[in-house]
Design a protein around this motif. Structure first.
Motif, PDB file in Angstrom:
ATOM      1  N   PHE A 130      61.792   9.907  13.688  1.00 20.39           N
ATOM      2  CA  PHE A 130      63.237  10.125  13.838  1.00 20.39           C
ATOM      3  C   PHE A 130      63.968   8.823  14.165  1.00 20.39           C
ATOM      4  O   PHE A 130      65.049   8.561  13.635  1.00 20.39           O
ATOM      5  CB  PHE A 130      63.533  11.175  14.901  1.00 20.39           C
ATOM      6  CG  PHE A 130      63.163  12.577  14.484  1.00 20.39           C
ATOM      7  CD1 PHE A 130      63.251  12.994  13.163  1.00 20.39           C
ATOM      8  CD2 PHE A 130      62.715  13.489  15.417  1.00 20.39           C
ATOM      9  CE1 PHE A 130      62.912  14.282  12.779  1.00 20.39           C
ATOM     10  CE2 PHE A 130      62.376  14.774  15.051  1.00 20.39           C
ATOM     11  CZ  PHE A 130      62.475  15.179  13.730  1.00 20.39           C
ATOM     12  N   GLN A 131      63.375   7.997  15.041  1.00 18.03           N
ATOM     13  CA  GLN A 131      63.982   6.698  15.345  1.00 18.03           C
ATOM     14  C   GLN A 131      64.044   5.837  14.099  1.00 18.03           C
ATOM     15  O   GLN A 131      65.030   5.139  13.861  1.00 18.03           O
ATOM     16  CB  GLN A 131      63.166   5.950  16.411  1.00 18.03           C
ATOM     17  CG  GLN A 131      63.502   6.298  17.823  1.00 18.03           C
ATOM     18  CD  GLN A 131      62.690   5.432  18.766  1.00 18.03           C
ATOM     19  OE1 GLN A 131      61.461   5.426  18.729  1.00 18.03           O
ATOM     20  NE2 GLN A 131      63.382   4.691  19.614  1.00 18.03           N
ATOM     21  N   GLY A 132      62.986   5.856  13.324  1.00 18.98           N
ATOM     22  CA  GLY A 132      62.951   5.058  12.103  1.00 18.98           C
ATOM     23  C   GLY A 132      63.991   5.503  11.097  1.00 18.98           C
ATOM     24  O   GLY A 132      64.694   4.683  10.511  1.00 18.98           O
ATOM     25  N   TYR A 147      55.124  11.441  20.233  1.00 25.22           N
ATOM     26  CA  TYR A 147      55.627  10.079  20.019  1.00 25.22           C
ATOM     27  C   TYR A 147      55.746   9.771  18.528  1.00 25.22           C
ATOM     28  O   TYR A 147      56.704   9.145  18.090  1.00 25.22           O
ATOM     29  CB  TYR A 147      54.728   9.052  20.699  1.00 25.22           C
ATOM     30  CG  TYR A 147      55.164   7.636  20.407  1.00 25.22           C
ATOM     31  CD1 TYR A 147      56.204   7.058  21.112  1.00 25.22           C
ATOM     32  CD2 TYR A 147      54.554   6.889  19.403  1.00 25.22           C
ATOM     33  CE1 TYR A 147      56.630   5.773  20.829  1.00 25.22           C
ATOM     34  CE2 TYR A 147      54.967   5.605  19.113  1.00 25.22           C
ATOM     35  CZ  TYR A 147      56.010   5.052  19.834  1.00 25.22           C
ATOM     36  OH  TYR A 147      56.437   3.789  19.559  1.00 25.22           O
ATOM     37  N   GLY A 148      54.774  10.195  17.748  1.00 24.00           N
ATOM     38  CA  GLY A 148      54.818   9.945  16.312  1.00 24.00           C
ATOM     39  C   GLY A 148      56.014  10.604  15.649  1.00 24.00           C
ATOM     40  O   GLY A 148      56.696  10.000  14.817  1.00 24.00           O
ATOM     41  N   VAL A 174      43.662   4.370  19.778  1.00 21.23           N
ATOM     42  CA  VAL A 174      43.702   3.186  20.640  1.00 21.23           C
ATOM     43  C   VAL A 174      44.423   2.044  19.926  1.00 21.23           C
ATOM     44  O   VAL A 174      45.287   1.376  20.502  1.00 21.23           O
ATOM     45  CB  VAL A 174      42.273   2.760  21.068  1.00 21.23           C
ATOM     46  CG1 VAL A 174      42.283   1.415  21.759  1.00 21.23           C
ATOM     47  CG2 VAL A 174      41.666   3.812  21.985  1.00 21.23           C
ATOM     48  N   ALA A 175      44.083   1.832  18.662  1.00 21.27           N
ATOM     49  CA  ALA A 175      44.715   0.741  17.904  1.00 21.27           C
ATOM     50  C   ALA A 175      46.211   0.987  17.724  1.00 21.27           C
ATOM     51  O   ALA A 175      47.024   0.079  17.933  1.00 21.27           O
ATOM     52  CB  ALA A 175      44.034   0.593  16.543  1.00 21.27           C
ATOM     53  N   LEU A 176      46.594   2.208  17.368  1.00 14.27           N
ATOM     54  CA  LEU A 176      48.008   2.507  17.165  1.00 14.27           C
ATOM     55  C   LEU A 176      48.796   2.490  18.474  1.00 14.27           C
ATOM     56  O   LEU A 176      49.953   2.063  18.497  1.00 14.27           O
ATOM     57  CB  LEU A 176      48.167   3.854  16.466  1.00 14.27           C
ATOM     58  CG  LEU A 176      47.765   3.889  15.000  1.00 14.27           C
ATOM     59  CD1 LEU A 176      47.837   5.307  14.447  1.00 14.27           C
ATOM     60  CD2 LEU A 176      48.632   2.952  14.187  1.00 14.27           C
ATOM     61  N   ALA A 177      48.177   2.938  19.557  1.00 10.36           N
ATOM     62  CA  ALA A 177      48.860   2.891  20.850  1.00 10.36           C
ATOM     63  C   ALA A 177      49.093   1.436  21.272  1.00 10.36           C
ATOM     64  O   ALA A 177      50.146   1.107  21.830  1.00 10.36           O
ATOM     65  CB  ALA A 177      48.053   3.635  21.917  1.00 10.36           C
ATOM     66  N   ILE A 223      56.861   3.574  10.247  1.00 10.48           N
ATOM     67  CA  ILE A 223      55.429   3.326  10.033  1.00 10.48           C
ATOM     68  C   ILE A 223      54.619   3.721  11.265  1.00 10.48           C
ATOM     69  O   ILE A 223      53.527   4.282  11.153  1.00 10.48           O
ATOM     70  CB  ILE A 223      55.196   1.857   9.634  1.00 10.48           C
ATOM     71  CG1 ILE A 223      55.782   1.611   8.242  1.00 10.48           C
ATOM     72  CG2 ILE A 223      53.714   1.498   9.675  1.00 10.48           C
ATOM     73  CD1 ILE A 223      55.874   0.156   7.845  1.00 10.48           C
ATOM     74  N   LEU A 224      55.169   3.474  12.465  1.00 11.09           N
ATOM     75  CA  LEU A 224      54.461   3.876  13.686  1.00 11.09           C
ATOM     76  C   LEU A 224      54.387   5.392  13.830  1.00 11.09           C
ATOM     77  O   LEU A 224      53.650   5.894  14.667  1.00 11.09           O
ATOM     78  CB  LEU A 224      55.121   3.260  14.918  1.00 11.09           C
ATOM     79  CG  LEU A 224      54.787   1.802  15.183  1.00 11.09           C
ATOM     80  CD1 LEU A 224      55.576   1.283  16.378  1.00 11.09           C
ATOM     81  CD2 LEU A 224      53.300   1.617  15.410  1.00 11.09           C
ATOM     82  N   GLY A 225      55.125   6.117  13.012  1.00 15.98           N
ATOM     83  CA  GLY A 225      55.034   7.574  13.013  1.00 15.98           C
ATOM     84  C   GLY A 225      53.661   8.076  12.614  1.00 15.98           C
ATOM     85  O   GLY A 225      53.330   9.243  12.826  1.00 15.98           O
ATOM     86  N   VAL A 226      52.823   7.199  12.070  1.00 11.76           N
ATOM     87  CA  VAL A 226      51.438   7.549  11.747  1.00 11.76           C
ATOM     88  C   VAL A 226      50.688   7.958  13.013  1.00 11.76           C
ATOM     89  O   VAL A 226      49.681   8.662  12.954  1.00 11.76           O
ATOM     90  CB  VAL A 226      50.736   6.353  11.048  1.00 11.76           C
ATOM     91  CG1 VAL A 226      49.274   6.606  10.821  1.00 11.76           C
ATOM     92  CG2 VAL A 226      51.428   6.042   9.746  1.00 11.76           C
ATOM     93  N   VAL A 227      51.206   7.550  14.151  1.00 15.30           N
ATOM     94  CA  VAL A 227      50.597   7.921  15.430  1.00 15.30           C
ATOM     95  C   VAL A 227      50.483   9.439  15.536  1.00 15.30           C
ATOM     96  O   VAL A 227      49.544   9.955  16.142  1.00 15.30           O
ATOM     97  CB  VAL A 227      51.433   7.337  16.604  1.00 15.30           C
ATOM     98  CG1 VAL A 227      50.974   7.866  17.926  1.00 15.30           C
ATOM     99  CG2 VAL A 227      51.360   5.827  16.577  1.00 15.30           C
TER     100      VAL A 227
END
Length: 147
Positions: A47-49, A41-42, A103-106, A80-84
């Protein structure tokens, strides 16, 4: 005098087996799967970003929606969500900080994908379901203590 049932070749261990810490096999296996999902997902979020930042017309909005951001903003949010991905790698390595961060990032990813619904509804719903599974797996695995 020795008992007739006792034997000098007894192969039973002298210490009892360690107690089960209460973790279900589903949650333990789910934690590994959650780490892999977060890693994938990250990378996809990056790629989406990049797609959203590079081409502001890549995604088409479906109807009118309350959360109106331009696609460049959505691109930065997904980047930024790529940090996942880093948290997913940490989970696969067994780091406790990565479970908490995961958990926080999800949770943030679930919220972001809810707001992303008008752009890619099916993909957003799939990502919300994956995020909920990741949160469940990371919160219910008791094979490792949290601290």
């Amino acid at each position: 005098m020795t008992s007739p049932t006792a034997s000098s070749h007894d192969t039973t261990p002298s210490s009892p087996t360690p107690p089960n810490r209460g973790g279900s096999p589903w949650a333990t296996g789910g934690t590994v799967f959650a780490g892999v999902l977060m890693l994938v997902y990250g990378v996809l979020a990056v790629f989406q970003g990049i797609a959203g930042i590079a081409h502001d017309d890549v995604y088409a909005r479906q109807g009118d929606y309350v959360f109106k951001f331009d696609l460049t903003t959505w691109g930065w949010i997904h980047l930024i969500l790529g940090v996942v991905a880093a948290a997913g790698l940490g989970i696969l390595m067994g780091n406790e900080w990565a479970r908490l961060l995961g958990v926080a990032l999800a949770a943030l990813a679930v919220i972001a994908n809810f707001a992303w619904l008008p752009y890619l509804p099916v993909w957003a719903i799939v990502n919300i379901a994956i995020g909920i599974f990741v949160i469940w797996a990371l919160c219910t695995d008791r094979s490792r203590s949290l601290g």
